[in-house]
Design an enzyme around this catalytic site. Structure first.
Site, PDB file in Angstrom:
ATOM      1  N   ASN A   1      38.615  41.423  38.910  1.00 34.86           N
ATOM      2  CA  ASN A   1      37.471  41.830  39.698  1.00 34.86           C
ATOM      3  C   ASN A   1      36.805  40.639  40.368  1.00 34.86           C
ATOM      4  OD1 ASN A   1      35.154  42.970  40.748  1.00 34.86           O
ATOM      5  ND2 ASN A   1      34.799  44.305  39.009  1.00 34.86           N
ATOM      6  N   ASP A   2      36.017  39.907  39.616  1.00 34.27           N
ATOM      7  CA  ASP A   2      35.217  38.844  40.228  1.00 34.27           C
ATOM      8  C   ASP A   2      36.064  37.794  40.954  1.00 34.27           C
ATOM      9  OD1 ASP A   2      32.917  40.069  39.222  1.00 34.27           O
ATOM     10  OD2 ASP A   2      33.155  39.066  37.301  1.00 34.27           O
ATOM     11  N   VAL A   3      37.264  37.529  40.457  1.00 29.69           N
ATOM     12  CA  VAL A   3      38.091  36.480  41.074  1.00 29.69           C
ATOM     13  C   VAL A   3      38.692  36.934  42.396  1.00 29.69           C
ATOM     14  CG1 VAL A   3      38.631  35.379  38.881  1.00 29.69           C
ATOM     15  CG2 VAL A   3      40.159  37.142  39.779  1.00 29.69           C
TER      16      VAL A   3
END
Lengths: 128, 471
Positions: B397-399
């Site tokens: 997700n965040d990456v």
């Protein structure tokens, strides 16, 4: 080795009198400390990101060396007074925790590294 | 000099030298995938030498108690470490690190009370060892709680956080100074206990406001700190093995921390203390998440997704922590093989902090026998996403969040990301609609090129594999 360092220090500082044993030991410890700092940086320099987790885990196990300190402390409490017993209990807990650090650290690292295998000999189509 | 080799202490110290050499060689070998396992075993052998040698130290009392303590620790630690799943490894590292820190802190406490006539230099070592060990212990326990999701992975804020932390930090330092200046008196033990508790609280409060995604860096810092604490106890006990091994870990841990922070394009101080001032920004992100709820997401079935995959030339798989949670590393390899059998070029793009620790994904994929020459690091593959037909994001997700590149108001702005949004087509395999570990909405999911495949990652992957084989 001790004599060598003492001699070196005398030669460089021009001080005639020999350093006390205690001072020599402290100086040697500082030598060791500083050299170990450089070594620590140098050893990690070229490690691929792949190995960062196992490396952190491996160094985590190595600082379990602190268990030696706990053993030495527990081994140095001879008395049986209430105060000594309390100290013994605390030192005993320290030994247990330090031992857990060592064993847990090495086992976890080994399990991670067990996973690293080379590509199986029977190559798959499309694989590079 | 004739008595040199007749002294038992000399032999014990030579044994320590052997173990120090083992640690150095072990660390060196840990630096390459082919030799890493051997390196760890050599380091473990060095540790065994050091522990056994210490048992023979002249004048050791309580030998039985020591052996029992070692055995209890070994059993307590070995059982969970053998059983725990690969996904839970980071929190295991955190907890063992905390134990090391606690050991150093307890040694300092006992040493101060027990040793008669302590020199000022030793007091400094003892007090510093106590503070650093305690912070490392309580900080590691919070990191463990966050990774185990006993505590929310999101940053935790409370009013006047920065001020309270600074005040406690200063109080700890002042108290430390007072103890050092006072020397060994009747007052020392109560003061030391207060210092111990204060440092514990400081460790908790420092780690609480740090987001779950930053835990790897936190653990690296705490790992390094425990090394330093061990070395400090070495100074007090006049033990070279402790000094060398402790500082080796302290230095290498510090370097590792820098490498990790660099991978996230952040400074270490920004990771550790940045959250203290980020309350407003965090609130803003929450607002953005609410707004994003209303944005459309395109859903797709496995059968529909399989066709473009099967006829693609280049596919990149982006694994994240979700893959680990779903234990889907074998399923993802099967999908890759089904594509490779059709002549599709399949590669894995590994973000340096994918998962919960750097290299975590590599460990998991290696477990599933994914050859490591199919794994590409971010810098190697990022320019290639534009030529990629299909990118499959599995539980990452965040990456992959383009906000890190485009939105200066985002809490993760500036973190290097995988340019997944540049691929021609994107499939995101995701458990549910919620935001990621860090609690930040991902605009990639609302990109018109993106289609979402909701459900358990393992399940979705096997459906995809079946569909690809039939396509």
């Amino acid at each position: 080795m001790l004599a060598l360092v003492t001699g070196f220090l005398q030669a460089t500082s021009g001080v005639e009198s020999a350093l006390s044993d205690n001072a020599t030991v402290i100086l040697l410890s500082i030598y060791v400390l500083l050299l170990a700092v450089f070594l620590g940086f140098e050893l990690i320099g070229k490690v691929p990101a792949t190995l960062h987790t196992p490396l952190m885990s491996g160094t985590n196990a190595i600082h379990g060396i602190v268990v030696l300190g706990a053993m030495l402390i527990l081994g140095s409490i001879h008395g049986n007074s209430t105060g000594d017993t309390i100290l013994k209990v605390i030192a005993f807990i320290a030994v247990v925790l330090g031992s857990a650090n060592v064993f847990g650290g090495f086992v976890v690292t080994d399990r991670m590294l067990e996973m690293f295998k080379r590509k199986p000999a029977a190559g798959k189509a499309g694989g590079k | 000099m004739e008595s040199f080799f007749e002294s038992r202490v000399v032999w014990i110290n030579l044994a320590y030298l052997v173990s120090a050499v083992c640690f150095i060689i072990g660390l060196k070998l840990l630096g390459s995938p082919a030799t890493a396992r051997k390196g760890n075993q050599i380091a473990a052998a060095g540790m065994a030498v050091a522990v056994i040698a210490t048992l023979f130290m002249p004048g050791m009392a309580n030998i039985v108690l020591i052996l029992v303590g070692l055995a209890i620790g070994a059993v307590l630690a070995s059982i969970p470490s053998r059983r725990v799943k690969m996904t839970a490894m980071p929190q295991m590292v955190a907890i063992f690190n905390g134990m090391g820190g606690a050991t150093a802190a307890l040694i300092s406490l006992v040493e101060f009370e027990h040793k008669v006539g302590i020199a000022r230099g030793e007091i400094i070592s003892i007090v510093l060892g106590l503070i650093i060990g305690s912070i490392s212990f309580s900080g590691s326990m919070v990191a463990f709680g966050k990774l185990q999701e006993l505590i929310s992975g999101r940053p935790i804020y409370y009013p006047s956080q920065r001020q309270i932390n600074v005040v406690i930090g200063i109080a700890v330092l002042v108290l430390a100074l007072v103890i050092i200046l006072l020397g060994q008196t009747a007052l020392t033990l109560p003061l030391l206990v207060i210092l111990f508790l204060g440092a514990l609280v400081l460790g908790v409060l420092t780690v609480l406001p740090i987001g779950g995604a930053d835990m790897p860096v936190v653990i690296a810092v705490l790992n390094s700190m425990t090394g330093v604490a061990a070395a400090l106890t070495g100074f007090v006990l006049n033990n070279q093995a402790l000094i060398i091994a402790g500082i080796l870990v302290g230095a290498s841990g510090a370097f590792l921390t820098l490498l990790m922070a660099r991978a996230m394009n952040r400074s270490v101080s920004n990771v550790l203390f940045g959250a203290w001032g980020a309350h407003a920004a965090g609130g803003g992100a929450g607002g953005a998440a609410d707004a994003a709820e209303a944005l459309p997401m395109r859903e797709v079935t496995a059968e529909d997704a399989a066709v473009p995959l099967a006829y693609a030339e280049k596919v990149v798989i982006v694994p994240g922590y979700g893959l680990a949670v779903a234990q889907a590393q074998h399923a993802v390899r099967e999908l890759a093989e089904s594509l490779q059998d059709r002549g599709v070029d399949v590669r894995y793009a590994i973000h340096p902090v994918a998962g919960r620790m750097p290299g975590h994904m590599n460990v998991l994929l290696a477990e599933a026998n994914v050859p490591y020459d199919e794994l590409y690091e971010m810098e190697q593959i990022n320019d290639d996403f534009a030529n990629t037909d299909v990118a499959i994001v599995v539980g990452a997700n965040d990456v992959t969040n383009p906000a890190a590149r485009d939105d200066p108001n985002s809490p993760i702005y500036g973190m290097p990301i995988l340019n997944v949004d540049q691929a021609k087509q994107i499939y995101v395999l995701k458990r549910g609609r919620g935001a990621g570990f860090a609690g930040i909405e991902n605009m990639l999911f609302h990109n018109p090129k993106t289609a979402m495949l909701f459900g358990d990652a393992k399940d979705s992957l096997s459906k995809l594999t079946t569909a690809v084989r039939e396509a």
